[in-house]
Design a protein around this motif. Structure first.
Motif, mmCIF file in Angstrom:
data_model
loop_
_atom_site.group_PDB
_atom_site.id
_atom_site.type_symbol
_atom_site.label_atom_id
_atom_site.label_comp_id
_atom_site.label_asym_id
_atom_site.label_seq_id
_atom_site.Cartn_x
_atom_site.Cartn_y
_atom_site.Cartn_z
ATOM 1 N N THR A 200 0.854 -1.194 -0.016
ATOM 2 C CA THR A 200 0.001 -0.057 0.198
ATOM 3 C C THR A 200 0.969 1.083 0.012
ATOM 4 O OG1 THR A 200 -0.208 -0.257 2.498
ATOM 5 C CG2 THR A 200 -2.122 -1.010 1.068
ATOM 6 N N HIS A 201 2.054 1.259 0.846
ATOM 7 C CA HIS A 201 2.830 2.297 0.562
ATOM 8 C C HIS A 201 3.708 2.590 -0.701
ATOM 9 C CE1 HIS A 201 6.901 4.389 1.259
ATOM 10 N NE2 HIS A 201 6.182 4.887 2.277
ATOM 11 N N CYS A 202 3.870 1.553 -1.589
ATOM 12 C CA CYS A 202 4.395 1.383 -2.850
ATOM 13 C C CYS A 202 3.261 2.065 -3.663
ATOM 14 C CB CYS A 202 4.763 0.110 -3.320
ATOM 15 S SG CYS A 202 4.933 -0.089 -4.956
ATOM 16 N N LEU A 203 2.129 1.750 -3.492
ATOM 17 C CA LEU A 203 1.086 2.398 -4.252
ATOM 18 C C LEU A 203 0.792 3.821 -3.892
ATOM 19 C CD1 LEU A 203 -1.605 -0.529 -4.245
ATOM 20 C CD2 LEU A 203 0.072 -0.106 -5.842
ATOM 21 N N ARG A 204 0.820 4.032 -2.734
ATOM 22 C CA ARG A 204 0.572 5.585 -2.387
ATOM 23 C C ARG A 204 1.762 6.628 -2.956
ATOM 24 N NH1 ARG A 204 -0.379 3.560 2.724
ATOM 25 N NH2 ARG A 204 1.512 4.104 3.476
ATOM 26 N N THR A 205 2.944 5.969 -2.810
ATOM 27 C CA THR A 205 4.013 6.836 -3.326
ATOM 28 C C THR A 205 4.529 6.751 -4.761
ATOM 29 O OG1 THR A 205 5.642 5.161 -2.445
ATOM 30 C CG2 THR A 205 4.930 6.988 -1.041
ATOM 31 N N SER A 206 3.646 5.793 -5.543
ATOM 32 C CA SER A 206 3.891 5.277 -6.965
ATOM 33 C C SER A 206 5.482 4.910 -7.083
ATOM 34 C CB SER A 206 3.690 6.827 -7.808
ATOM 35 O OG SER A 206 2.392 7.091 -7.693
ATOM 36 N N ASN A 207 5.865 4.226 -6.070
ATOM 37 C CA ASN A 207 7.049 3.560 -6.204
ATOM 38 C C ASN A 207 7.095 2.386 -7.108
ATOM 39 O OD1 ASN A 207 9.753 2.659 -5.483
ATOM 40 N ND2 ASN A 207 9.469 2.037 -3.626
ATOM 41 N N TYR A 208 7.185 2.821 -8.415
ATOM 42 C CA TYR A 208 6.939 1.520 -9.476
ATOM 43 C C TYR A 208 8.113 0.615 -9.460
ATOM 44 C CZ TYR A 208 9.057 5.231 -12.119
ATOM 45 O OH TYR A 208 9.683 6.271 -12.724
ATOM 46 N N ALA A 209 9.081 0.820 -9.017
ATOM 47 C CA ALA A 209 10.461 0.134 -8.762
ATOM 48 C C ALA A 209 10.161 -1.290 -8.113
ATOM 49 C CB ALA A 209 11.600 0.835 -8.191
ATOM 50 N N LYS A 210 9.271 -1.106 -7.094
ATOM 51 C CA LYS A 210 8.978 -2.125 -6.199
ATOM 52 C C LYS A 210 7.785 -2.738 -6.524
ATOM 53 C CE LYS A 210 12.219 -2.035 -2.933
ATOM 54 N NZ LYS A 210 12.962 -3.225 -2.641
ATOM 55 N N LEU A 211 7.050 -2.538 -7.535
ATOM 56 C CA LEU A 211 5.644 -3.198 -7.871
ATOM 57 C C LEU A 211 5.654 -4.416 -8.327
ATOM 58 C CD1 LEU A 211 2.623 -2.418 -8.564
ATOM 59 C CD2 LEU A 211 3.308 -1.618 -10.716
ATOM 60 N N GLN A 212 6.596 -4.936 -9.345
ATOM 61 C CA GLN A 212 6.716 -6.046 -9.777
ATOM 62 C C GLN A 212 7.014 -7.052 -8.444
ATOM 63 O OE1 GLN A 212 6.666 -7.521 -12.901
ATOM 64 N NE2 GLN A 212 6.581 -9.514 -11.711
ATOM 65 N N GLU A 213 7.969 -6.541 -7.588
ATOM 66 C CA GLU A 213 8.359 -7.499 -6.574
ATOM 67 C C GLU A 213 7.223 -7.737 -5.576
ATOM 68 O OE1 GLU A 213 11.540 -7.189 -2.782
ATOM 69 O OE2 GLU A 213 11.811 -5.805 -4.509
ATOM 70 N N LEU A 214 6.644 -6.675 -5.316
ATOM 71 C CA LEU A 214 5.540 -6.885 -4.394
ATOM 72 C C LEU A 214 4.152 -7.585 -4.707
ATOM 73 C CD1 LEU A 214 6.029 -3.242 -2.442
ATOM 74 C CD2 LEU A 214 6.558 -5.710 -1.591
ATOM 75 N N THR A 215 4.107 -7.538 -6.068
ATOM 76 C CA THR A 215 2.848 -8.207 -6.505
ATOM 77 C C THR A 215 3.310 -9.409 -7.215
ATOM 78 O OG1 THR A 215 3.061 -6.824 -8.694
ATOM 79 C CG2 THR A 215 1.627 -6.199 -6.897
ATOM 80 N N ASP A 216 4.350 -10.054 -6.874
ATOM 81 C CA ASP A 216 4.842 -11.372 -7.601
ATOM 82 C C ASP A 216 4.068 -12.470 -6.576
ATOM 83 O OD1 ASP A 216 6.391 -12.949 -9.290
ATOM 84 O OD2 ASP A 216 6.899 -13.818 -7.250
#
Length: 369
Positions: A200-216
């Motif tokens: 949720t922090h990744c989504l709020r801050t648009s930290n797309y570098a972590k998107l793949q890893e956290l939704t794997d």
């Protein structure tokens, strides 16, 4: 022999034979019209009706093994009608459970399976309705059975992702629902809570570098395996889907078939799609061109083909890798990125640069093609 109300003992739904289950009246719609409309108040009939629905679901998977895939409009319409009918059958059964205040293992199984199918069939209204009865009431109905509380983990995660998806980009609904649940359902010192907090922090801050890893899938599958083991002793009579008839993508995923996990895949893909759209807007505003050419083969020490750094970055940032597959090889990754950019080209958001292979011009304003 199960008890039957005196006025209903001769009713056709009590007679043996599957065809009579088709005639089962709904409790909410038969009042005043059908004197025998309370058949689903009988526990034995409820269990027979559940087995009848199971057959319908398994037949559906056999006819439509690829789930939502396919471009045939008529086939898609027929599939959706079948799915709606299955959800209606489950709703009838839940009405009977609610009317009889049934809160045993059978009731929990019916509500859980209804929830999983409503997510797989993408019926948001049904999902919201089911969750309002399932969480937290049914899991707290029998506190003397600890696995009921422990087994709520998978349902809790599904419910939170459901609200995260419906409210995106706002997380208000997600946090309101989180705070409404007992902390025993999602311990704050547990790995599942930490994963959700990071995502949720990744989504709020648009930290797309972590998107793949956290939704794997590897980031959350273990929570569903633990929940399944904890709830496995409840003695649920049947489980929708077996190893031969699975919904879309189930055959490609490792491990034993788990309907709750399939539902989670669906929700995670939905969140990915919405986050991907946000990430793409950021990229379009930040970059004028995208260079997707791989480096020369002779530049590699091993001589093996290497991906374009830009393609690798796009595939990871946009979370283009499928949940149902392992890490893609170079060719697969390049193909995924090419297909994504070709789709955006059709939508007028990028265009190929003339005379420069693998280069794309980013259109700040979509150009009609």
């Amino acid at each position: 022999m199960a008890y039957k109300p005196p006025h209903a003992r001769a009713h056709r739904v009590y007679k043996p034979g599957k065809r009579h289950m088709e005639l089962m009246p709904s409790l909410s719609r038969s009042s005043g019209l059908d004197k025998d409309g309370d058949a689903l108040r009988d526990r034995a009939v409820q269990e027979e009706y559940r087995a009848f629905i199971e057959g319908k679901v398994n037949e559906h998977w056999k006819r439509h093994p690829h789930g939502a895939s396919g471009r045939d409009v008529d086939a898609t319409k027929h599939r959706q009608e079948e799915q709606e009918n299955i959800l209606i059958l489950f709703r009838k059964l839940r009405e009977g459970l609610l009317a009889t205040d049934r809160k045993d293992a059978f009731a929990v199984e019916v509500y859980e399976t209804s929830l999983h199918l409503s997510i797989l069939f993408r019926s948001d209204k049904q999902t919201t309705s089911i969750l309002s009865h399932l969480l937290p009431h049914l899991y707290l109905a029998r506190p003397e059975v600890p696995e009921f509380t422990h087994g709520a983990l998978s349902t809790t995660l599904l419910s939170l992702f459901h609200h995260l998806l419906l409210g995106y980009p706002s997380q208000t609904r997600f946090h309101e629902h989180l705070h409404s649940l007992p902390r025993t359902f999602l311990p704050r010192d547990g790995a599942a809570y930490r994963w959700l907090a990071h995502l949720t922090h990744c989504l709020r801050t648009s930290n797309y570098a972590k998107l793949q890893e956290l939704t794997d899938r590897g980031a959350f599958e273990r929570f569903f395996e633990a929940s399944t083991e904890a709830s496995g002793g409840r003695g649920a009579p049947v489980r929708t889907g077996d190893h031969s008839d699975k919904p879309e993508g189930a055959r490609q995923r490792a491990g034993p078939y788990n309907l709750a996990l399939e539902a989670m895949y669906t929700l995670v893909e939905g969140v990915r799609a919405k986050a991907r759209a946000t990430v793409w807007l950021i990229m379009r505003s930040a970059y004028r061109e995208l260079h997707c050419l791989p480096p020369p083969v002779n530049s590699s020490k091993t001589g093996a083909e290497e991906p374009s750094p830009t393609s690798e970055w796009l595939a990871r940032s946009l979370a283009l890798h499928s949940l149902g597959s392992t890490a893609a090889d170079v060719n697969e990754m390049m193909q995924m990125v090419d297909e994504w950019l070709a789709q955006k080209c059709d939508q007028g958001e990028v265009k190929r640069k003339e005379g420069a292979e693998g280069r794309w011009i980013v259109c700040k304003v979509a150009v009609k093609v």
